[in-house]
Design an enzyme around this catalytic site. Structure first.
Site, PDB file in Angstrom:
ATOM      1  N   HIS A 115       3.402 -12.946  -5.933  1.00 23.75           N
ATOM      2  CA  HIS A 115       2.272 -13.137  -5.025  1.00 23.75           C
ATOM      3  C   HIS A 115       1.738 -14.572  -5.062  1.00 23.75           C
ATOM      4  CE1 HIS A 115      -1.119 -11.875  -2.593  1.00 23.75           C
ATOM      5  NE2 HIS A 115      -0.707 -10.635  -2.613  1.00 23.75           N
ATOM      6  N   ARG A 164       0.799  -1.222   0.000  1.00 25.82           N
ATOM      7  CA  ARG A 164       0.000   0.000   0.000  1.00 25.82           C
ATOM      8  C   ARG A 164       0.831   1.271   0.000  1.00 25.82           C
ATOM      9  NH1 ARG A 164      -2.562  -4.203   2.174  1.00 25.82           N
ATOM     10  NH2 ARG A 164      -4.737  -4.437   1.559  1.00 25.82           N
ATOM     11  N   ASP A 203      -1.837 -10.550   7.712  1.00 30.33           N
ATOM     12  CA  ASP A 203      -1.689  -9.633   6.575  1.00 30.33           C
ATOM     13  C   ASP A 203      -0.711  -8.575   7.077  1.00 30.33           C
ATOM     14  OD1 ASP A 203      -1.824  -8.123   4.332  1.00 30.33           O
ATOM     15  OD2 ASP A 203      -4.020  -8.090   4.208  1.00 30.33           O
ATOM     16  N   HIS A 252      -0.961  -2.481  -4.543  1.00 33.81           N
ATOM     17  CA  HIS A 252      -0.303  -3.262  -5.600  1.00 33.81           C
ATOM     18  C   HIS A 252      -0.229  -2.556  -6.956  1.00 33.81           C
ATOM     19  CE1 HIS A 252       0.068  -6.402  -2.748  1.00 33.81           C
ATOM     20  NE2 HIS A 252      -1.045  -7.063  -2.974  1.00 33.81           N
ATOM     21  N   GLU A 275       5.574 -12.651   0.613  1.00 30.17           N
ATOM     22  CA  GLU A 275       5.890 -11.659  -0.424  1.00 30.17           C
ATOM     23  C   GLU A 275       7.149 -10.884  -0.042  1.00 30.17           C
ATOM     24  OE1 GLU A 275       2.326  -9.187  -0.902  1.00 30.17           O
ATOM     25  OE2 GLU A 275       1.240 -10.800   0.076  1.00 30.17           O
ATOM     26  N   TYR A 289       0.544 -18.145  -3.724  1.00 27.04           N
ATOM     27  CA  TYR A 289      -0.151 -18.655  -2.539  1.00 27.04           C
ATOM     28  C   TYR A 289       0.309 -20.097  -2.322  1.00 27.04           C
ATOM     29  CZ  TYR A 289      -3.490 -14.748  -2.802  1.00 27.04           C
ATOM     30  OH  TYR A 289      -4.088 -13.507  -2.813  1.00 27.04           O
TER      31      TYR A 289
HETATM   32  C1  FUC Z   1      -1.605  -8.989   0.143  1.00 29.77           C
HETATM   33  C2  FUC Z   1      -2.238  -8.208   1.217  1.00 29.77           C
HETATM   34  C3  FUC Z   1      -3.440  -7.504   0.873  1.00 29.77           C
HETATM   35  C4  FUC Z   1      -4.286  -8.023  -0.233  1.00 29.77           C
HETATM   36  C5  FUC Z   1      -3.573  -8.814  -1.279  1.00 29.77           C
HETATM   37  C6  FUC Z   1      -4.359  -9.685  -2.169  1.00 29.77           C
HETATM   38  O1  FUC Z   1      -0.426  -8.461  -0.325  1.00 29.77           O
HETATM   39  O2  FUC Z   1      -1.357  -7.375   1.917  1.00 29.77           O
HETATM   40  O3  FUC Z   1      -4.189  -7.145   1.973  1.00 29.77           O
HETATM   41  O4  FUC Z   1      -5.444  -8.545   0.191  1.00 29.77           O
HETATM   42  O5  FUC Z   1      -2.413  -9.392  -0.901  1.00 29.77           O
END
Ligand code: FUC
Length: 325
Positions: free
Chosen positions: A169, A72, A230, A96, A290, A171
């Site tokens: 990003h 952010r 988060d 992002h 991340e 998961y």
């Molecule tokens: C992460 C988080 C955010 C968001 C995103 C998809 O980086 O910090 O809150 O929801 O991913």
């Protein structure tokens, strides 16, 4: 530019599928302790699914390359060398890089290499003014497999001063199903960044000792009665800066990076995202690790600088190294 998927594979059983849509890691298969392949990242079934309106509307960033600014930025922009640059934002906050950012672009495939360390190099550009950011930016994303390591290298150059913070990003779930609750995690981070209700750092570093954020030793992940993570962790110490382990598959994932922070994010579910094998996932299905600079660094001078100037080269190295025990 055409949508395409590149498959990389090593003799050690590591296999990755990467699409040029957002230079996105779609699938990552790793051998578990029994010799079975486990898909350790959540993704959509096919590359074209990332182009679907449903995915576009959601802000999940599944495996994507995130930028120009991961995390952010507050104040609706930032000041750089005496000029305020207003960026696209919602209520003063941009996440992002804003909508239609690097994660939604079709990247060019510059080269693909086979052999013992197969790799793919993607590139894209982001024009000056894109979502408000100054500088024509040229960005490269390289994915390389070396034995049991996935190495992601982001590099970039600009023709005018700008700010930049890229990350991947993905998961992760080392069982390929169920929940990451029960996985064990270590993060070499004595501090987290305190964030406000908008998830913007307040500027304060908080010691993790005696808080639920103390992962300095291997710790079982449990989110009983709380929202999950988060949270930006401030990295110290030598690599690997983080280690994730699942007893069930015996898969160990070490995370190595040159970045000063790691944002850990554990969504409670995948929402309406039709990820592969969705029925097999439970609450807290995955964790994102991340590797990046501090969120909101452009507005917080005491944070590590995120400024990139002409003539300099941005470089972010992230390695995920797999083994079993
Ligand atoms: C992460 C988080 C955010 C968001 C995103 C998809 O980086 O910090 O809150 O929801 O991913």
């Amino acid at each position: 530019m055409e949508l395409t998927t590149i498959v990389l594979q090593t003799p050690k059983g590591l296999r990755a599928e990467i699409t040029n849509y957002g230079a996105t890691l779609m699938r990552l298969q790793v051998l578990d302790k029994h010799g079975n392949l486990v898909d350790v990242v959540a993704g959509l079934p096919e590359a074209k699914d990332y182009e679907s309106p449903l995915y576009q509307k959601q802000q999940f960033y599944l495996g994507a390359t995130v930028g120009r600014y991961a995390g952010r930025i507050s104040h609706g922009g930032f000041e750089l060398e005496g000029t305020f640059f207003e960026i696209t934002h919602k209520d003063g906050v941009q996440l992002h890089g804003g909508v239609s950012s690097l994660d939604k672009q079709l990247w060019k495939v510059d080269s693909v290499a086979d052999g013992s360390s197969p790799s793919v190099l993607f590139s894209t550009t982001s024009e000056a003014g894109h979502n408000g950011f100054p500088g024509n930016l040229k960005v490269f994303a390289k994915y390389e497999l070396i034995d049991t390591e996935l190495r992601i290298t982001y590099t970039a150059t600009t023709d005018a001063p700008t700010v930049l913070n890229l990350t991947n990003h993905a998961y992760f779930n080392l069982n390929g199903k169920g929940s990451v609750e029960g996985h064990q995690l270590q993060v070499k981070a004595p501090h987290i960044l305190e964030v406000d209700e908008r998830l913007v750092p307040t500027g304060r570093l908080v010691a993790v000792v005696e808080t639920p954020y103390d992962y300095q030793k291997m710790t079982h992940l449990t989110f009983d009665g709380h929202y999950g993570l988060d949270t930006p962790f401030v990295l110290t110490g030598p690599s690997p800066q983080a280690t994730l382990f699942s007893e069930a598959t015996g898969i160990v994932m070490e995370v190595r990076t040159n970045q000063p922070a790691m944002v850990l994010f554990t969504p409670q579910d995948f929402g309406i995202m039709q990820v592969r094998d969705k029925a097999g996932f439970k609450r807290f299905p995955a964790i994102c690790l991340e590797c990046q600079n501090f969120p909101d660094a452009p507005n917080q001078p005491q944070f590590p600088s995120a400024v990139l100037r002409p003539g300099a080269k941005y470089m972010n190295e992230i390695s995920f190294v797999f083994s079993t025990k």
